[in-house]
Design a protein around this motif. Sequence first.
Motif, PDB file in Angstrom:
ATOM      1  N   SER A   1     -33.484 -50.743  19.177  1.00  0.00           N
ATOM      2  CA  SER A   1     -32.209 -51.320  18.707  1.00  0.00           C
ATOM      3  C   SER A   1     -31.274 -51.546  19.888  1.00  0.00           C
ATOM      4  CB  SER A   1     -31.511 -50.380  17.721  1.00  0.00           C
ATOM      5  OG  SER A   1     -32.373 -49.998  16.705  1.00  0.00           O
ATOM      6  N   MET A   2     -31.277 -50.584  20.833  1.00  0.00           N
ATOM      7  CA  MET A   2     -30.416 -50.735  22.017  1.00  0.00           C
ATOM      8  C   MET A   2     -30.835 -51.945  22.845  1.00  0.00           C
ATOM      9  SD  MET A   2     -30.099 -46.787  23.114  1.00  0.00           S
ATOM     10  CE  MET A   2     -29.326 -45.627  22.007  1.00  0.00           C
ATOM     11  N   ILE A   3     -32.161 -52.140  22.978  1.00  0.00           N
ATOM     12  CA  ILE A   3     -32.675 -53.305  23.706  1.00  0.00           C
ATOM     13  C   ILE A   3     -32.231 -54.580  22.995  1.00  0.00           C
ATOM     14  CG2 ILE A   3     -34.815 -54.539  24.292  1.00  0.00           C
ATOM     15  CD1 ILE A   3     -34.357 -52.129  26.052  1.00  0.00           C
ATOM     16  N   ALA A   4     -32.310 -54.575  21.645  1.00  0.00           N
ATOM     17  CA  ALA A   4     -31.898 -55.745  20.868  1.00  0.00           C
ATOM     18  C   ALA A   4     -30.404 -56.010  21.065  1.00  0.00           C
ATOM     19  CB  ALA A   4     -32.227 -55.533  19.396  1.00  0.00           C
ATOM     20  N   ILE A   5     -29.599 -54.919  21.084  1.00  0.00           N
ATOM     21  CA  ILE A   5     -28.151 -55.057  21.321  1.00  0.00           C
ATOM     22  C   ILE A   5     -27.897 -55.705  22.681  1.00  0.00           C
ATOM     23  CG2 ILE A   5     -26.055 -53.719  21.847  1.00  0.00           C
ATOM     24  CD1 ILE A   5     -26.959 -51.800  19.564  1.00  0.00           C
ATOM     25  N   LEU A   6     -28.623 -55.215  23.689  1.00  0.00           N
ATOM     26  CA  LEU A   6     -28.485 -55.761  25.040  1.00  0.00           C
ATOM     27  C   LEU A   6     -28.790 -57.255  25.034  1.00  0.00           C
ATOM     28  CD1 LEU A   6     -27.846 -54.207  27.623  1.00  0.00           C
ATOM     29  CD2 LEU A   6     -30.276 -54.156  28.133  1.00  0.00           C
ATOM     30  N   ALA A   7     -29.881 -57.624  24.336  1.00  0.00           N
ATOM     31  CA  ALA A   7     -30.280 -59.032  24.286  1.00  0.00           C
ATOM     32  C   ALA A   7     -29.204 -59.871  23.608  1.00  0.00           C
ATOM     33  CB  ALA A   7     -31.610 -59.167  23.544  1.00  0.00           C
ATOM     34  N   VAL A   8     -28.723 -59.407  22.439  1.00  0.00           N
ATOM     35  CA  VAL A   8     -27.753 -60.196  21.664  1.00  0.00           C
ATOM     36  C   VAL A   8     -26.425 -60.287  22.420  1.00  0.00           C
ATOM     37  CG1 VAL A   8     -26.464 -60.322  19.499  1.00  0.00           C
ATOM     38  CG2 VAL A   8     -28.855 -59.668  19.464  1.00  0.00           C
ATOM     39  N   VAL A   9     -25.955 -59.154  22.974  1.00  0.00           N
ATOM     40  CA  VAL A   9     -24.668 -59.156  23.693  1.00  0.00           C
ATOM     41  C   VAL A   9     -24.752 -60.081  24.913  1.00  0.00           C
ATOM     42  CG1 VAL A   9     -23.103 -57.739  25.095  1.00  0.00           C
ATOM     43  CG2 VAL A   9     -23.876 -56.904  22.874  1.00  0.00           C
ATOM     44  N   MET A  10     -25.851 -59.976  25.676  1.00  0.00           N
ATOM     45  CA  MET A  10     -25.976 -60.834  26.861  1.00  0.00           C
ATOM     46  C   MET A  10     -26.094 -62.301  26.466  1.00  0.00           C
ATOM     47  SD  MET A  10     -28.248 -58.495  29.386  1.00  0.00           S
ATOM     48  CE  MET A  10     -28.477 -59.743  30.628  1.00  0.00           C
ATOM     49  N   TYR A  11     -26.756 -62.576  25.347  1.00  0.00           N
ATOM     50  CA  TYR A  11     -26.875 -63.960  24.884  1.00  0.00           C
ATOM     51  C   TYR A  11     -25.495 -64.507  24.509  1.00  0.00           C
ATOM     52  CZ  TYR A  11     -28.358 -68.092  22.371  1.00  0.00           C
ATOM     53  OH  TYR A  11     -28.516 -69.388  21.965  1.00  0.00           O
ATOM     54  N   ILE A  12     -24.730 -63.694  23.752  1.00  0.00           N
ATOM     55  CA  ILE A  12     -23.392 -64.131  23.329  1.00  0.00           C
ATOM     56  C   ILE A  12     -22.506 -64.400  24.550  1.00  0.00           C
ATOM     57  CG2 ILE A  12     -21.262 -63.378  22.164  1.00  0.00           C
ATOM     58  CD1 ILE A  12     -23.059 -61.889  20.149  1.00  0.00           C
TER      59      ILE A  12
END
Lengths: 264, 264
Positions: free
Chosen positions: B231-242
């Motif tokens: 989930s943390m990896i997914a958060i990193l991906a989504v936050v960096m994408y945004i």
Amino acid sequence: MSRGKSQTQRTRSYESDDHERGACEWCEYALVITLATILLIGVSALTIFWVFYYRAGYAWADENPAKQFNLHPTLMVAGFITFSGFSVLLYRICRCFRRIYVKLLHAIFHALAFPCIVIGFLAVFDYHNKSGINNFYSLHSWIGLVAMGLFGIQYAVGFFSFLLLLICNKGTAGFRASLVPVHAAFGILTFVLGVAACLTGLTEKALFDIGTERYSALVDEAVILNTIGVSMIAILAVVMYILSRDKFRAPETRDGHIRASVDL
Amino acid sequence: MSRGKSQTQRTRSYESDDHERGACEWCEYALVITLATILLIGVSALTIFWVFYYRAGYAWADENPAKQFNLHPTLMVAGFITFSGFSVLLYRICRCFRRIYVKLLHAIFHALAFPCIVIGFLAVFDYHNKSGINNFYSLHSWIGLVAMGLFGIQYAVGFFSFLLLLICNKGTAGFRASLVPVHAAFGILTFVLGVAACLTGLTEKALFDIGTERYSALVDEAVILNTIGVSMIAILAVVMYILSRDKFRAPETRDGHIRASVDL
């Protein structure tokens, strides 16, 4: 009136001379690029030193699978950090090259990272099977799998986009320009995931092989392992800093003019 | 002539209608912001569930230091990921607010993260001392210390810059504008380091408390721990994408016009 005057003076005091700023920027640029180069080469060198000095070197043989495992950290650090790191930074290092040459170099550095990652993966997979250890159970392996998957997709997308450039440069410019920020964002994410996989892997290695007692007493090997980890954090910091500075870009891609970067 | 015509057609085929693109962008924006919100709340909820279901809940007592330790992962995830994540995303969520209100909210969310991180640190420090475990030996603790140090410096710089805005807005605009990209870059680095510290911490916890044998058999708790990490990896991906999407910025700060963002 006097308030307005004092405000003007205050504003001026924060603005340095253009020439001075240019020299200052050049110094900063040279410093961080040198630092990144030292760290990117240093982290691989330190990993090789660690394996030779504390882990008896390398081999690919049935009688000593532990030596085969040693290929895993070395090649993954080389592939995901050293080669990928240089590949990402090429767009800031080769600023006066024609874009197509920078893209070619970017592809070549990633082509060097590719076999490192594949052999690094096979080394640990084969080691696990030879030693009767389960595969893909740890958080480290899950992160590593995601990082490898992203690396593969990014490589395919980059290659496809480069082919489009060669076949039909003008006609696909809009499409390729829309790919650039996505490719860049996912590229940085792949790099960050590579670092995260390395850090969790180092933590596993420390607890498995050095052992909690010796690790918590900070024996020499523990300091070396932690230093490899901290070097990776420093690399992350320097690379992200370099990428975030608009002034470090090639002139034609500055200030959001990313569209220019897809042309020949 | 016919070649020129076919090229024009090809160029057009990649360009969609402006209106359609606008609707598409809005959908994408709503989707990723919703996803980020679910993940940021979800990762803290999952950590609390894990502690209550597998680790006997919380306490701050001498007779059961393990329950006191449980405050450490929960508060660090809340501080470094949930609150800090929302704080970073506020600049993309509250796009129609006046900038000063967004800055205030940014400060408030970080002010919520601050005590979480301090108490989370004290919980593990006191637990180690009570249990006779050495402090600051692991890579996890080194990364955590760097992340906490950066968090503190960033908070101080942000607070100082906000004070300057209140005292002398126009006169310090140039100085504050030059701080914005550095504060943003180091802010993202702090967030990434927070995630790296959490991932190495989860790896340690899995090997210490679940144990290698049960972890490699992927017992229920191992799946929960790995899911928290992913989930943390997914958060990193989504936050960096945004953050990487220029279109998600508030209109006045798009296309490198970052200077506007320092005004009231």
